[in-house]
Design an enzyme around this catalytic site. Structure first.
Site, PDB file in Angstrom:
ATOM      1  N   GLY A 133      -9.985 -48.711 -37.542  1.00  0.00           N
ATOM      2  CA  GLY A 133      -9.455 -49.868 -36.825  1.00  0.00           C
ATOM      3  C   GLY A 133      -9.454 -51.096 -37.701  1.00  0.00           C
ATOM      4  O   GLY A 133     -10.252 -51.214 -38.633  1.00  0.00           O
ATOM      5  N   LYS A 147      -9.596 -61.854 -30.639  1.00  0.00           N
ATOM      6  CA  LYS A 147     -10.680 -62.333 -31.498  1.00  0.00           C
ATOM      7  C   LYS A 147     -10.181 -63.079 -32.741  1.00  0.00           C
ATOM      8  O   LYS A 147     -10.897 -63.926 -33.279  1.00  0.00           O
ATOM      9  CB  LYS A 147     -11.585 -61.175 -31.915  1.00  0.00           C
ATOM     10  CG  LYS A 147     -12.405 -60.613 -30.766  1.00  0.00           C
ATOM     11  CD  LYS A 147     -13.357 -59.531 -31.231  1.00  0.00           C
ATOM     12  CE  LYS A 147     -14.166 -58.967 -30.079  1.00  0.00           C
ATOM     13  NZ  LYS A 147     -15.167 -57.989 -30.529  1.00  0.00           N
ATOM     14  N   SER A 194     -19.865 -56.829 -19.388  1.00  0.00           N
ATOM     15  CA  SER A 194     -20.377 -58.135 -19.829  1.00  0.00           C
ATOM     16  C   SER A 194     -20.897 -58.989 -18.678  1.00  0.00           C
ATOM     17  O   SER A 194     -21.895 -59.696 -18.826  1.00  0.00           O
ATOM     18  CB  SER A 194     -19.294 -58.898 -20.596  1.00  0.00           C
ATOM     19  OG  SER A 194     -19.049 -58.271 -21.833  1.00  0.00           O
ATOM     20  N   GLY A 207     -21.711 -48.068 -28.204  1.00  0.00           N
ATOM     21  CA  GLY A 207     -21.749 -49.509 -28.425  1.00  0.00           C
ATOM     22  C   GLY A 207     -22.545 -50.321 -27.417  1.00  0.00           C
ATOM     23  O   GLY A 207     -22.520 -51.554 -27.467  1.00  0.00           O
ATOM     24  N   THR A 241     -12.589 -60.930 -26.249  1.00  0.00           N
ATOM     25  CA  THR A 241     -12.486 -59.545 -26.689  1.00  0.00           C
ATOM     26  C   THR A 241     -11.029 -59.185 -26.981  1.00  0.00           C
ATOM     27  O   THR A 241     -10.150 -60.055 -26.979  1.00  0.00           O
ATOM     28  CB  THR A 241     -13.140 -58.585 -25.659  1.00  0.00           C
ATOM     29  OG1 THR A 241     -13.247 -57.291 -26.244  1.00  0.00           O
ATOM     30  CG2 THR A 241     -12.361 -58.509 -24.361  1.00  0.00           C
ATOM     31  N   GLY A 294      -9.035 -54.569 -36.357  1.00  0.00           N
ATOM     32  CA  GLY A 294      -9.030 -55.776 -35.536  1.00  0.00           C
ATOM     33  C   GLY A 294     -10.228 -56.660 -35.805  1.00  0.00           C
ATOM     34  O   GLY A 294     -10.906 -56.539 -36.835  1.00  0.00           O
ATOM     35  N   GLY A 295     -10.513 -57.546 -34.840  1.00  0.00           N
ATOM     36  CA  GLY A 295     -11.604 -58.498 -35.008  1.00  0.00           C
ATOM     37  C   GLY A 295     -12.970 -57.842 -35.097  1.00  0.00           C
ATOM     38  O   GLY A 295     -13.823 -58.276 -35.873  1.00  0.00           O
TER      39      GLY A 295
END
Length: 257
Positions: free
Chosen positions: A116, A56, A15, A217, A52, A118-119
């Site tokens: 998964g 999230k 990032s 990704g 991250t 998660g967020g």
């Protein structure tokens, strides 16, 4: 600290590289444990940040406002601090949709399986619904009312056509793991792994071996970063900035692999 990324483990993150290519600001990586996370959010000593794994969803109680997309998704990955008022956004939705469209992965009417809970999974599911998936299954190591087990997905849902991995299984530095054996999924048309480090996870490599379209990704990461930078700076960037950065990173990290 003005701009940066918070999360538990950030040694894998690209990032900083992406944001500093997108705009003229310094972007810091800020790894935080659970205790540090609460203190950081309470102090509000930042202009804008990305969020991250695993924060999230946990970040939401610290926010004053939620953008409609973040509210609909139920997860936040971008926060802007305006004079002490924290507003949460979700740019994963934009990034994931952009990646699917750029790779010509058709979702309409398809049976989709999301690994998964998660967020990131929440943003993925929101996009799949938006693109009119025929059926969406959530798979988790801890099955609940919403999520089925991996055992059940192997037994009853081998006809899944699109498989999306939102788990960190296979991510650097633990690159030997894979969340799923693709062999039984004979109808699978595309595998999307949100992991971008490494570029070729075990899941992606297996998809390639089986002749299944596979996507990592990285493009999603660049696209969502572009959208986040727009919120950071209150300024629009054309989508044309995404692909040059994506291809530059792809070339650079392919040489390292």
């Amino acid at each position: 600290m003005r701009y940066g990324l918070i999360g538990e483990k950030l040694e894998h993150s690209y990032s900083k590289i992406i944001h500093e290519k997108l705009a003229d600001y310094r972007y810091d990586l800020i790894p935080l444990n659970q205790e540090e996370f609460g203190k950081f959010m309470t102090a509000k000593e930042f202009t804008a940040i990305n969020v991250t794994i695993p924060y999230k969803q946990r970040v939401i109680p610290y926010l004053d406002e939620l953008h409609p997309t973040a509210k609909a998704v139920g997860a936040v990955n971008t926060i802007v601090n305006k004079e002490g008022t924290l507003t949460g956004y979700n740019t994963d939705f934009y990034g994931f949709e952009y990646m699917l469209l750029k790779n010509a992965i058709t979702i309409k009417g398809k049976k989709c399986m999301v690994l998964g809970n998660g967020g990131a999974a929440k943003a993925v599911i929101a996009v799949l619904k938006h693109l009119m998936a025929g059926e969406i299954l959530l798979v988790s190591r801890t099955p609940s009312g919403e999520a089925i087990s991996y055992e059940e997905c192997h037994q009853q849902h081998k006809d899944a056509e699109i498989i999306v991995n939102t788990t960190p299984v296979g991510m650097y530095p633990n690159t030997n793991g894979s969340p799923l054996d693709l062999t039984p999924f004979k109808n699978c048309e595309a595998v999307v792994d949100l992991i971008y480090n490494p570029l070729h996870t075990k899941l992606v490599l297996q998809a390639e071996e089986l002749g299944i379209q596979s996507v990592n990704g990285l493009r999603m990461l660049v696209a969502q970063a572009k959208h986040a930078a727009e919120y950071f700076l209150d300024k629009e960037f054309d989508d044309s900035v995404i692909d040059p950065i994506y291809h530059e990173l792809l070339s650079e990290f392919s040489k390292e692999a």
